[in-house]
Design an enzyme around this catalytic site. Sequence first.
Site, PDB file in Angstrom:
ATOM      1  N   ASP A  13       0.863  -1.181   0.000  1.00 39.77           N
ATOM      2  CA  ASP A  13       0.000   0.000   0.000  1.00 39.77           C
ATOM      3  C   ASP A  13       0.900   1.232   0.000  1.00 39.77           C
ATOM      4  O   ASP A  13       1.747   1.379   0.880  1.00 39.77           O
ATOM      5  CB  ASP A  13      -0.864  -0.047   1.275  1.00 39.77           C
ATOM      6  CG  ASP A  13      -1.867   1.080   1.353  1.00 39.77           C
ATOM      7  OD1 ASP A  13      -1.608   2.166   0.795  1.00 39.77           O
ATOM      8  OD2 ASP A  13      -2.909   0.875   1.991  1.00 39.77           O
ATOM      9  N   ASN A  27      -5.952  13.448  -9.797  1.00 42.42           N
ATOM     10  CA  ASN A  27      -6.628  13.938 -10.999  1.00 42.42           C
ATOM     11  C   ASN A  27      -6.400  15.440 -11.088  1.00 42.42           C
ATOM     12  O   ASN A  27      -5.890  16.045 -10.147  1.00 42.42           O
ATOM     13  CB  ASN A  27      -8.114  13.561 -11.020  1.00 42.42           C
ATOM     14  CG  ASN A  27      -8.855  14.128  -9.828  1.00 42.42           C
ATOM     15  OD1 ASN A  27      -8.771  15.323  -9.552  1.00 42.42           O
ATOM     16  ND2 ASN A  27      -9.553  13.273  -9.113  1.00 42.42           N
ATOM     17  N   GLY A  35      -9.251   5.392  -5.596  1.00 42.39           N
ATOM     18  CA  GLY A  35      -7.985   4.665  -5.743  1.00 42.39           C
ATOM     19  C   GLY A  35      -6.897   5.190  -4.818  1.00 42.39           C
ATOM     20  O   GLY A  35      -7.133   5.445  -3.640  1.00 42.39           O
ATOM     21  N   VAL A  36      -5.707   5.358  -5.367  1.00 42.32           N
ATOM     22  CA  VAL A  36      -4.554   5.843  -4.618  1.00 42.32           C
ATOM     23  C   VAL A  36      -4.859   7.204  -3.979  1.00 42.32           C
ATOM     24  O   VAL A  36      -4.553   7.456  -2.803  1.00 42.32           O
ATOM     25  CB  VAL A  36      -3.328   5.966  -5.559  1.00 42.32           C
ATOM     26  CG1 VAL A  36      -2.186   6.691  -4.869  1.00 42.32           C
ATOM     27  CG2 VAL A  36      -2.876   4.582  -6.030  1.00 42.32           C
ATOM     28  N   ASP A  37      -5.464   8.066  -4.764  1.00 44.98           N
ATOM     29  CA  ASP A  37      -5.791   9.428  -4.324  1.00 44.98           C
ATOM     30  C   ASP A  37      -6.665   9.389  -3.065  1.00 44.98           C
ATOM     31  O   ASP A  37      -6.372  10.066  -2.061  1.00 44.98           O
ATOM     32  CB  ASP A  37      -6.547  10.107  -5.475  1.00 44.98           C
ATOM     33  CG  ASP A  37      -6.445  11.615  -5.428  1.00 44.98           C
ATOM     34  OD1 ASP A  37      -5.692  12.143  -4.588  1.00 44.98           O
ATOM     35  OD2 ASP A  37      -7.132  12.262  -6.244  1.00 44.98           O
ATOM     36  N   SER A 125      -2.082   5.476 -13.703  1.00 44.06           N
ATOM     37  CA  SER A 125      -3.060   5.326 -14.807  1.00 44.06           C
ATOM     38  C   SER A 125      -3.624   3.919 -14.988  1.00 44.06           C
ATOM     39  O   SER A 125      -4.504   3.723 -15.828  1.00 44.06           O
ATOM     40  CB  SER A 125      -2.495   5.807 -16.161  1.00 44.06           C
ATOM     41  OG  SER A 125      -2.421   7.213 -16.219  1.00 44.06           O
ATOM     42  N   THR A 126      -3.130   2.938 -14.222  1.00 44.61           N
ATOM     43  CA  THR A 126      -3.572   1.557 -14.477  1.00 44.61           C
ATOM     44  C   THR A 126      -4.837   1.156 -13.715  1.00 44.61           C
ATOM     45  O   THR A 126      -5.280   0.013 -13.810  1.00 44.61           O
ATOM     46  CB  THR A 126      -2.464   0.549 -14.102  1.00 44.61           C
ATOM     47  OG1 THR A 126      -2.241   0.616 -12.683  1.00 44.61           O
ATOM     48  CG2 THR A 126      -1.179   0.828 -14.849  1.00 44.61           C
ATOM     49  N   TYR A 129      -8.099   4.942 -14.597  1.00 51.88           N
ATOM     50  CA  TYR A 129      -7.780   5.500 -15.926  1.00 51.88           C
ATOM     51  C   TYR A 129      -7.519   4.437 -17.006  1.00 51.88           C
ATOM     52  O   TYR A 129      -7.289   4.770 -18.168  1.00 51.88           O
ATOM     53  CB  TYR A 129      -6.616   6.486 -15.838  1.00 51.88           C
ATOM     54  CG  TYR A 129      -7.009   7.836 -15.249  1.00 51.88           C
ATOM     55  CD1 TYR A 129      -8.326   8.100 -14.845  1.00 51.88           C
ATOM     56  CD2 TYR A 129      -6.082   8.856 -15.104  1.00 51.88           C
ATOM     57  CE1 TYR A 129      -8.688   9.328 -14.308  1.00 51.88           C
ATOM     58  CE2 TYR A 129      -6.436  10.096 -14.575  1.00 51.88           C
ATOM     59  CZ  TYR A 129      -7.742  10.327 -14.175  1.00 51.88           C
ATOM     60  OH  TYR A 129      -8.095  11.552 -13.652  1.00 51.88           O
TER      61      TYR A 129
HETATM   62  P1  ADP Z   1      -5.443   6.122 -12.027  1.00 48.05           P
HETATM   63  O1  ADP Z   1      -6.646   7.027 -11.931  1.00 48.05           O
HETATM   64  O2  ADP Z   1      -4.189   6.864 -12.396  1.00 48.05           O
HETATM   65  O3  ADP Z   1      -5.704   4.918 -12.861  1.00 48.05           O
HETATM   66  P2  ADP Z   1      -5.834   4.632  -9.518  1.00 48.05           P
HETATM   67  O4  ADP Z   1      -5.582   5.163  -8.152  1.00 48.05           O
HETATM   68  O5  ADP Z   1      -7.238   4.328  -9.898  1.00 48.05           O
HETATM   69  O6  ADP Z   1      -5.145   5.694 -10.511  1.00 48.05           O
HETATM   70  O7  ADP Z   1      -4.993   3.301  -9.739  1.00 48.05           O
HETATM   71  C1  ADP Z   1      -3.612   3.241 -10.000  1.00 48.05           C
HETATM   72  C2  ADP Z   1      -3.077   1.896  -9.549  1.00 48.05           C
HETATM   73  O8  ADP Z   1      -2.876   1.913  -8.139  1.00 48.05           O
HETATM   74  C3  ADP Z   1      -4.005   0.709  -9.814  1.00 48.05           C
HETATM   75  O9  ADP Z   1      -3.208  -0.353 -10.317  1.00 48.05           O
HETATM   76  C4  ADP Z   1      -4.589   0.390  -8.449  1.00 48.05           C
HETATM   77  O10 ADP Z   1      -4.883  -0.996  -8.305  1.00 48.05           O
HETATM   78  C5  ADP Z   1      -3.461   0.761  -7.541  1.00 48.05           C
HETATM   79  N1  ADP Z   1      -3.819   1.148  -6.154  1.00 48.05           N
HETATM   80  C6  ADP Z   1      -5.024   1.489  -5.642  1.00 48.05           C
HETATM   81  N2  ADP Z   1      -4.909   1.799  -4.338  1.00 48.05           N
HETATM   82  C7  ADP Z   1      -3.590   1.672  -4.006  1.00 48.05           C
HETATM   83  C8  ADP Z   1      -2.810   1.837  -2.804  1.00 48.05           C
HETATM   84  N3  ADP Z   1      -3.372   2.218  -1.652  1.00 48.05           N
HETATM   85  N4  ADP Z   1      -1.476   1.592  -2.877  1.00 48.05           N
HETATM   86  C9  ADP Z   1      -0.884   1.218  -4.036  1.00 48.05           C
HETATM   87  N5  ADP Z   1      -1.549   1.045  -5.185  1.00 48.05           N
HETATM   88  C10 ADP Z   1      -2.892   1.258  -5.176  1.00 48.05           C
END
Ligand code: ADP
Length: 172
Positions: A13, A27, A35-37, A125-126, A129
Site C-alpha cells: 500500500d 486527478n 484509488g490511490v488518491d 493510470s492503471t 484511468y
Molecule cells: P489512475 O486514476 O491513475 O488509474 P488509480 O488510483 O485508480 O489511478 O490506480 C492506480 C493503480 O494503483 C491501480 O493499479 C490500483 O490498483 C493501484 N492502487 C489502488 N490503491 C492503491 C494503494 N493504496 N497503494 C498502491 N496502489 C494502489
Amino acid sequence: MGIMTRIETVRGDITEQQVDAVVNAANSSLLGGGGVDGAIHRKGGPRILSECRDLRASHYGKGLRTGQAVATTAGLLPARWVIHTVGPVWSATEDRSELLASCYRQSLRVADELGAATVAFPAISTGIYGWPMDDGARIAVETVRTAETRVTLVRFVLFDARALEAFTTAVG
Ligand code: ADP
C-alpha cells in the site's frame, strides 16, 4: 545520473511506505478522488487536501495538467512529501505514452527539487484511468531507468499480485 537509481518492486500500500516522497495518482482537480488518491487523503488527513486547495488557488486555477507533478507535505503519512501527478486516461485511438512517461519524469524532477532521495510510485493510470498493466509497467520502468535524477531509490508499490508480476517482469 539515473544509473545511480536502484529500482525495486514490492506488493503493498503506497500510504504505508517509509520513503521521503510517495507519488499520488491524482486527478487534475487536485481535490481528491478514488484509488490511490482516496487512500492518500484518507490516511494522510486533511492537511494534504488543504495544501492542494491552496495550490489550486495560487497556481493551478484550471487544474494540474496531465503529465505534470507538484508536491505537498504528507500530513499523517510516514513519508515526508506527496508528489501529485496526473496520469493520462488510456485511449485505444491515441498514443498517450509520452504523457504517462512525463508523470514519472516530472515526479522525479520534483523529488530532486525537494531533495527527496527515496520515492515510492504506484502504477499510475492503471486503475480508474484504464491503462493496460504490462504497458504501464514497461513505460514506468523505462522512464525511471533513463531519467536524470539524484533519487537513489525508486520503489514501485503494487496493489495486487498481477501488478507486481507486470512490474517485476518489466524490471527484468
Ligand atoms: P489512475 O486514476 O491513475 O488509474 P488509480 O488510483 O485508480 O489511478 O490506480 C492506480 C493503480 O494503483 C491501480 O493499479 C490500483 O490498483 C493501484 N492502487 C489502488 N490503491 C492503491 C494503494 N493504496 N497503494 C498502491 N496502489 C494502489
